[in-house]
Write a protein that holds these residues in place. Sequence first.
Motif, PDB file in Angstrom:
ATOM      1  N   GLY A 158       0.811  -1.215   0.000  1.00 57.19           N
ATOM      2  CA  GLY A 158       0.000   0.000   0.000  1.00 57.19           C
ATOM      3  C   GLY A 158       0.838   1.255   0.000  1.00 57.19           C
ATOM      4  N   LEU A 159       1.923   1.265   0.795  1.00 56.48           N
ATOM      5  CA  LEU A 159       2.819   2.423   0.832  1.00 56.48           C
ATOM      6  C   LEU A 159       3.514   2.636  -0.506  1.00 56.48           C
ATOM      7  N   ARG A 160       3.909   1.514  -1.157  1.00 55.70           N
ATOM      8  CA  ARG A 160       4.573   1.614  -2.460  1.00 55.70           C
ATOM      9  C   ARG A 160       3.623   2.200  -3.493  1.00 55.70           C
ATOM     10  N   ARG A 161       2.384   1.758  -3.468  1.00 57.06           N
ATOM     11  CA  ARG A 161       1.390   2.290  -4.411  1.00 57.06           C
ATOM     12  C   ARG A 161       1.119   3.771  -4.150  1.00 57.06           C
ATOM     13  N   LEU A 216       4.020   5.747  -5.601  1.00 57.62           N
ATOM     14  CA  LEU A 216       3.900   5.803  -7.060  1.00 57.62           C
ATOM     15  C   LEU A 216       2.812   6.784  -7.483  1.00 57.62           C
ATOM     16  N   ARG A 217       1.718   6.807  -6.733  1.00 59.63           N
ATOM     17  CA  ARG A 217       0.625   7.729  -7.042  1.00 59.63           C
ATOM     18  C   ARG A 217       1.074   9.183  -6.866  1.00 59.63           C
ATOM     19  N   ARG A 218       1.851   9.425  -5.821  1.00 62.52           N
ATOM     20  CA  ARG A 218       2.365  10.778  -5.581  1.00 62.52           C
ATOM     21  C   ARG A 218       3.337  11.205  -6.677  1.00 62.52           C
ATOM     22  N   ARG A 223       3.401  10.091  -9.790  1.00 62.37           N
ATOM     23  CA  ARG A 223       2.615  10.347 -11.009  1.00 62.37           C
ATOM     24  C   ARG A 223       1.938  11.712 -10.935  1.00 62.37           C
ATOM     25  N   ARG A 224       1.402  12.041  -9.755  1.00 58.95           N
ATOM     26  CA  ARG A 224       0.726  13.328  -9.593  1.00 58.95           C
ATOM     27  C   ARG A 224       1.713  14.483  -9.762  1.00 58.95           C
ATOM     28  N   ARG A 225       2.930  14.299  -9.192  1.00 63.52           N
ATOM     29  CA  ARG A 225       3.945  15.339  -9.310  1.00 63.52           C
ATOM     30  C   ARG A 225       4.385  15.514 -10.756  1.00 63.52           C
ATOM     31  N   LEU A 226       4.546  14.392 -11.461  1.00 63.60           N
ATOM     32  CA  LEU A 226       4.922  14.461 -12.880  1.00 63.60           C
ATOM     33  C   LEU A 226       3.827  15.122 -13.706  1.00 63.60           C
ATOM     34  N   ALA A 227       2.584  14.817 -13.393  1.00 66.71           N
ATOM     35  CA  ALA A 227       1.468  15.406 -14.137  1.00 66.71           C
ATOM     36  C   ALA A 227       1.353  16.908 -13.882  1.00 66.71           C
ATOM     37  N   ASN A 228       1.613  17.334 -12.641  1.00 67.73           N
ATOM     38  CA  ASN A 228       1.487  18.754 -12.302  1.00 67.73           C
ATOM     39  C   ASN A 228       2.642  19.597 -12.833  1.00 67.73           C
ATOM     40  N   ASP A 229       3.862  19.028 -12.830  1.00 71.88           N
ATOM     41  CA  ASP A 229       5.060  19.810 -13.185  1.00 71.88           C
ATOM     42  C   ASP A 229       5.772  19.242 -14.412  1.00 71.88           C
TER      43      ASP A 229
END
Length: 314
Positions: free
Chosen positions: A9-12, A15-17, A19-25
Amino acid sequence: MNGTQTAIGLRRLRLRRIRRRLANDWQLYLLVLPALVYVFLFHYMPMYGVQIAFKDYSTRLGIWASPWAGLKHFERFLTYPNCWKIIRNTLSITLYSLATFPLPILVALLFNELDNQRFKRTVQMVSYAPHFVSTVVVCSIVTLFLDRSNGILNHLIVALGGERNDWLSVPSMFSDIYVWSGVWQNTGWSTIIYLAALSGVSPELHEAARIDGASRLQIVLHINLPAIAPTVITMLILRFGQVMDLGFEKIYLLQNSLNLDASQVIATYVYEMGVRSGQFSYSSAIGLFNTVINVILLLIVNQVSRRVADISLW
């Protein structure tokens, strides 16, 4: 089982964070991408070839098929009769250059004290200009300036009652010529980073010091120097990481058969062995030896700086 599920769960979540950072910046990461590709292609990819230092490399067999030689090439260099003379020459020139390290700091402090902005910009431009002159041109200027027959220096010495001398043929003078021509070429440019650090000093500190009756020298010693100390220490650590690393081009251009005792350094020897003699494994072993010494010195100085001044690269 619960521990495994928690780790997944922590790994997922990570990864979600990401992806979100890559999408935002994504624009910023796209801007950095060319630099990352450059570093990977020209700094990390060539590390694959370092293994030839431990092989008897043959261009016909290639890197993979060439037979392993162990530490043979390192032993050959360390038992080479002129090995320690080459290392001594390298260290003497680099440590001499290191002794001139405070000069850009001093020049930056002097620039910072100039009130006449027009004069300041003019002096800065004149001092920066030599940095943009090609090393080949700088060496040509030095050679012409020190020429025995037509050199300005020899004309001046003769006018003062002295005798002409072929300065580039005197081994004991080589370090002086190399280092001080480098000071002329690079001191002005090296002041830029210190001037940038000085620009971050709060004018309120200067104003408060003047109100308390501090002189200009006291302001420099007690405000400006402490403010740029982290920058100075960082640059000094980086310089120590290049103690065994002398630029090949300038040394080679000023080198001749008469000053070879003082001008034969690791960089020129690697060129002689690798490019001119085709001994690629041997020259790679020397280069790797040189790099390892630099890395060790960098780690030591960084550790000492962290303990003494609480400033380090990492």
